[in-house]
Scaffold this active site. Sequence first.
Site, PDB file in Angstrom:
ATOM      1  CB  ALA A  17      32.839  35.533  61.427  1.00 34.77           C
TER       2      ALA A  17
ATOM      3  CG  PHE B 226      39.734  37.190  55.253  1.00 38.70           C
ATOM      4  CD1 PHE B 226      39.873  36.328  54.026  1.00 38.70           C
ATOM      5  CD2 PHE B 226      40.720  37.427  56.308  1.00 38.70           C
ATOM      6  CE1 PHE B 226      41.162  36.030  53.863  1.00 38.70           C
ATOM      7  CE2 PHE B 226      41.856  37.197  55.872  1.00 38.70           C
ATOM      8  CZ  PHE B 226      42.165  36.440  54.572  1.00 38.70           C
TER       9      PHE B 226
ATOM     10  CB  VAL C 148      37.768  37.387  60.300  1.00 38.99           C
ATOM     11  CG1 VAL C 148      36.543  36.554  59.778  1.00 38.99           C
ATOM     12  CG2 VAL C 148      38.843  36.595  60.020  1.00 38.99           C
ATOM     13  CB  CYS C 149      33.375  40.686  58.712  1.00 37.95           C
ATOM     14  SG  CYS C 149      31.859  41.515  58.926  1.00 37.95           S
ATOM     15  CG  ASN C 150      31.975  39.719  65.411  1.00 38.58           C
ATOM     16  OD1 ASN C 150      32.432  38.260  65.515  1.00 38.58           O
ATOM     17  ND2 ASN C 150      31.209  40.186  66.314  1.00 38.58           N
TER      18      ASN C 150
END
Length: 128
Positions: free
Chosen positions: A82, A39, A77-79
């Site tokens: 996010a 994501f 999930v891309c940190n």
Amino acid sequence: MNYTILVTGAAYGTQNASTAFLFCQSLVKTKHTLYSVFFYCDGVLNANNMTQPASDEFNLIEAWQKLNRQHQVKLYVCNSAALRRGIIEDEKKMNLNVQKGNLAFCFELSGLIELAHSIKICDRIIQF
């Protein structure tokens, strides 16, 4: 074939994420392997535990979690994306002065290096 799915659309407001989910469901029902879902951009909003759809709407966040539990599909999930959109995990809450993180269960914060690794080991990457 091994697949990685890249989701850049939010859980609600566009069809990107729901179409990606339906595609993922189709993959796990076939002989193909779904290695991971990554994501990115607004796609990280699929991992927001605070999202509450109306009672008569499809709960996409719960559907992603069920996909993870039933088929061991990794949900990355891309940190950075996010954090820009207010998605944090409980372990990081202390540094940001918030009571509790809102990263949904089964989703894992990671970096673009994980996406690069997934692309390297998979036969196909498909973006939604």
